[in-house]
Design an enzyme around this catalytic site. Sequence first.
Site, PDB file in Angstrom:
ATOM      1  N   HIS A  58      -3.291  52.491   9.647  1.00  0.00           N
ATOM      2  CA  HIS A  58      -1.813  52.412   9.778  1.00  0.00           C
ATOM      3  C   HIS A  58      -1.431  52.887   8.108  1.00  0.00           C
ATOM      4  CE1 HIS A  58      -1.144  49.419  12.960  1.00  0.00           C
ATOM      5  NE2 HIS A  58      -1.469  50.527  13.648  1.00  0.00           N
ATOM      6  N   HIS A  61      -1.158  51.393   5.291  1.00  0.00           N
ATOM      7  CA  HIS A  61      -2.493  50.643   4.385  1.00  0.00           C
ATOM      8  C   HIS A  61      -3.568  52.088   3.919  1.00  0.00           C
ATOM      9  CE1 HIS A  61      -2.060  46.640   5.756  1.00  0.00           C
ATOM     10  NE2 HIS A  61      -1.072  47.192   6.545  1.00  0.00           N
ATOM     11  N   HIS A 114      -5.157  43.895  15.846  1.00  0.00           N
ATOM     12  CA  HIS A 114      -4.107  44.584  15.572  1.00  0.00           C
ATOM     13  C   HIS A 114      -4.243  45.996  15.721  1.00  0.00           C
ATOM     14  CE1 HIS A 114      -0.670  45.500  13.064  1.00  0.00           C
ATOM     15  NE2 HIS A 114      -1.229  46.241  12.272  1.00  0.00           N
TER      16      HIS A 114
END
Length: 255
Positions: A58, A61, A114
């Site tokens: 993501h 990140h 996730h």
Amino acid sequence: MPIEIRQIPCLSDNYGYLVRDATSGLVASIDTPDPEAINQALESAGWKLTHILNTHHHYDHAGGNLALKEKWSCEIIGPRGEQEKIPGIDRAVGNGDTVALGPTTASVLDTPGHTAGHVIYHFKGDDVAFVGDTIFAMGCGRLFEGTPDQMWASLQKISTMPPETKLYCAHEYTKANAAFALSVDPDNTALQHRAAEVDAMREKNIPTVPTTVGQELATNPFLRPDDGALQATIGLLGASTVDVFAKTRALKDSF
């Protein structure tokens, strides 16, 4: 000699982390939410960045990877299951691999849920784990790419770490997570005390991260699907832990 950790508030609610092995002087950035903030922290500490350890792909990140690599020529290490999505990756790692910062080593654990290839970095010798968006204080990551079964299995890997293990989560979500946790586990006195503590900390803008495995086992509903009171509150008394976890996560999604 223990590692040194610098915690860096980034963006609206992210935390970045710098980890330095004191013996070798090697320094890793755990994820790269804000390269400017990370560079400021490096300059303030007088450290040179040698590694980036990404937990998942993501943007908040891995979005700063290339800017930091251009400046520092650091090695970028990231999850094998997402290597095509990690900007500038040099080395892909997965479950059972280790990452070394001089004599300090971290074990890599696959924690899908996730995202499909999410990993965490467990510095066993220092009782520290950098857990990205797999677990938060009193919460867990939204299931964008994985299944409840996968995420529950990932959380179990964390829950079996020594209770004193510090968990460095990637977001300051704790106050909102506490409100939800109380809605599904209202009679949990440890949770009640923790929620009050968090409210007081956030009023003073004090970070609620890191947390510990022990603290999460006592207060995090996503680690407590076997608790009868929680099961009863959400209407799944006696159901499987995976089913209870899945219902709890679905309730959080619409909370």
